[in-house]
Design a protein around this motif. Structure first.
Motif, PDB file in Angstrom:
ATOM      1  N   GLU A 136      40.507  23.982  55.059  1.00  0.00           N
ATOM      2  CA  GLU A 136      41.675  23.137  55.240  1.00  0.00           C
ATOM      3  C   GLU A 136      42.040  22.506  53.905  1.00  0.00           C
ATOM      4  OE1 GLU A 136      40.795  20.204  58.167  1.00  0.00           O
ATOM      5  OE2 GLU A 136      39.526  19.010  56.845  1.00  0.00           O
ATOM      6  N   PRO A 137      43.339  22.436  53.616  1.00  0.00           N
ATOM      7  CA  PRO A 137      43.759  21.839  52.349  1.00  0.00           C
ATOM      8  C   PRO A 137      43.331  20.376  52.267  1.00  0.00           C
ATOM      9  CG  PRO A 137      45.560  23.071  53.375  1.00  0.00           C
ATOM     10  CD  PRO A 137      44.471  22.975  54.397  1.00  0.00           C
ATOM     11  N   LEU A 138      42.963  19.949  51.091  1.00  0.00           N
ATOM     12  CA  LEU A 138      42.653  18.541  50.860  1.00  0.00           C
ATOM     13  C   LEU A 138      43.950  17.758  50.703  1.00  0.00           C
ATOM     14  CD1 LEU A 138      39.759  18.986  48.275  1.00  0.00           C
ATOM     15  CD2 LEU A 138      39.532  18.202  50.642  1.00  0.00           C
ATOM     16  N   PRO A 139      43.964  16.505  51.137  1.00  0.00           N
ATOM     17  CA  PRO A 139      45.181  15.707  50.954  1.00  0.00           C
ATOM     18  C   PRO A 139      45.462  15.484  49.470  1.00  0.00           C
ATOM     19  CG  PRO A 139      43.355  14.338  51.710  1.00  0.00           C
ATOM     20  CD  PRO A 139      42.891  15.750  51.809  1.00  0.00           C
ATOM     21  N   GLU A 140      46.724  15.388  49.150  1.00  0.00           N
ATOM     22  CA  GLU A 140      47.101  15.152  47.758  1.00  0.00           C
ATOM     23  C   GLU A 140      46.649  13.772  47.309  1.00  0.00           C
ATOM     24  OE1 GLU A 140      51.109  16.077  45.421  1.00  0.00           O
ATOM     25  OE2 GLU A 140      51.180  14.160  46.478  1.00  0.00           O
ATOM     26  N   THR A 141      46.233  13.689  46.064  1.00  0.00           N
ATOM     27  CA  THR A 141      45.837  12.420  45.461  1.00  0.00           C
ATOM     28  C   THR A 141      46.657  12.207  44.191  1.00  0.00           C
ATOM     29  OG1 THR A 141      44.129  13.429  44.087  1.00  0.00           O
ATOM     30  CG2 THR A 141      43.484  12.709  46.310  1.00  0.00           C
ATOM     31  N   ARG A 165      45.272  14.375  41.417  1.00  0.00           N
ATOM     32  CA  ARG A 165      45.624  15.796  41.482  1.00  0.00           C
ATOM     33  C   ARG A 165      47.078  16.011  41.060  1.00  0.00           C
ATOM     34  NH1 ARG A 165      44.504  18.507  47.052  1.00  0.00           N
ATOM     35  NH2 ARG A 165      46.734  18.612  47.402  1.00  0.00           N
ATOM     36  N   ARG A 166      47.948  15.112  41.474  1.00  0.00           N
ATOM     37  CA  ARG A 166      49.345  15.232  41.075  1.00  0.00           C
ATOM     38  C   ARG A 166      49.484  15.135  39.555  1.00  0.00           C
ATOM     39  NH1 ARG A 166      51.132  11.964  44.444  1.00  0.00           N
ATOM     40  NH2 ARG A 166      51.336  10.063  43.224  1.00  0.00           N
ATOM     41  N   GLU A 220      51.800  23.799  45.098  1.00  0.00           N
ATOM     42  CA  GLU A 220      51.909  22.503  44.423  1.00  0.00           C
ATOM     43  C   GLU A 220      52.739  22.606  43.149  1.00  0.00           C
ATOM     44  OE1 GLU A 220      49.144  19.551  44.249  1.00  0.00           O
ATOM     45  OE2 GLU A 220      47.992  20.131  46.013  1.00  0.00           O
ATOM     46  N   GLU A 252      36.375  22.302  47.200  1.00  0.00           N
ATOM     47  CA  GLU A 252      35.723  21.080  46.729  1.00  0.00           C
ATOM     48  C   GLU A 252      34.226  21.276  46.491  1.00  0.00           C
ATOM     49  OE1 GLU A 252      35.934  17.867  49.474  1.00  0.00           O
ATOM     50  OE2 GLU A 252      34.943  18.949  51.109  1.00  0.00           O
ATOM     51  N   TYR A 260      40.859  22.526  48.539  1.00  0.00           N
ATOM     52  CA  TYR A 260      40.554  22.667  49.956  1.00  0.00           C
ATOM     53  C   TYR A 260      39.067  22.443  50.189  1.00  0.00           C
ATOM     54  CZ  TYR A 260      39.105  27.376  48.461  1.00  0.00           C
ATOM     55  OH  TYR A 260      38.509  28.433  47.804  1.00  0.00           O
TER      56      TYR A 260
END
Length: 269
Positions: free
Chosen positions: A47-52, A55-56, A82, A146, A169
């Motif tokens: 599952e994709p990790l939430p954006e932080t 990361r942005r 992304e 991760e 993810y």
């Protein structure tokens, strides 16, 4: 002369696929086209990790990296999604790499010209590329899950690179009821099992240990020598590496190996 694209004959053969979706259903369709009876029991999901914000910031500084490596097709797709969100077009001058043909194909579909190993689809094969030998002072972005092997990061850092991991993810093992396991493993009684990562194999080993199902003599499809050794150490007697991880080659390998067993020869390597 063989008919082009003809599927190997697997009529009635029982195949268990332990891959995540959507790869599992795609591969299952290929096996069913060859006449096989197929079950899917994903032993790893993603599952994709939430954006932080961190990361942005990395994505927005993409043009500061000289090389970008994606470790899997899933990592490549998430990364490209992304980039599409934050960049009007992909920065020029970056060398792109895929760990294997499948990952490189995802990058190529996006108009990139990725490098990939001429043979093989492992981290070791990627690291053998001459263009990754001397990276003194270069910044490398590593798109991955991760957790997992650190071989690429550690090796490139030893060659002088400044490697920034980009976790996109997480992987996890789904939970199944005893009834689901009973029906899929014992009642179905697969002749061949497909486990295309070391983590998937570990989850299969745990399933066998926790449910008393003995699958150790079944044909076991694994992705590389390292995982084949892992399987043998756990007690599996027939690990086999396909010619490639393309669906057609997995199907052809299983057809050949099961036919060889029927003939009393051609044991899995």
């Amino acid at each position: 002369m063989a008919t082009p694209h003809a599927e190997p004959a697997l009529n009635g053969r029982r195949i268990l696929i332990c891959r995540p979706e959507p790869e599992a259903s795609r591969l299952a369709s290929r096996f069913r086209a060859a006449g096989a009876d197929v079950r899917v029991l994903a032993l790893i999901n993603r599952e994709p990790l939430p954006e932080t914000p961190e990361r942005r910031t990395l994505i927005l500084s993409l043009d500061e990296f000289s090389r970008v490596i994606a470790v899997s097709p899933f990592a490549a797709r998430l990364l490209l999604d992304e980039i599409d969100t934050w960049w009007p077009q992909i920065p020029m001058g970056i060398r792109w790499y895929g760990v294997g043909a499948g990952t490189a194909a995802v990058l190529a579909e996006h108009g990139l010209n990725p490098r990939k190993p001429p043979e093989g689809w492992t981290s070791e094969a990627l690291l053998a590329l001459p263009s990754l030998n001397n990276l003194q002072g270069e910044r490398v972005l590593l798109a991955r899950g991760e957790s997992g092997r650190e071989l690429i990061r550690e090796t490139l850092e030893s060659r002088g690179a400044r490697v920034t991991p980009l976790p996109l993810y997480r992987r996890f093992c789904p939970e199944y009821s005893p009834e689901q396991i009973q029906e899929t493993v014992e009642t179905f009684a697969p002749e061949a099992i497909i486990t295309l990562s070391g983590e998937t194999l570990n989850n299969l080993i745990a399933l066998c240990a926790n449910s008393s199902h003995n699958l150790y003599d079944r044909l076991l499809i694994v992705p590389a020598d390292r995982v084949a050794e892992q399987a043998r150490a756990a007690g599996f007697t027939n690990p086999c590496i396909p010619g490639s991880l393309a669906d057609k080659d997995i199907v052809a390998t299983i057809a050949s190996q099961l036919a060889g067993r029927d003939g009393g020869s051609g044991k899995a390597k």
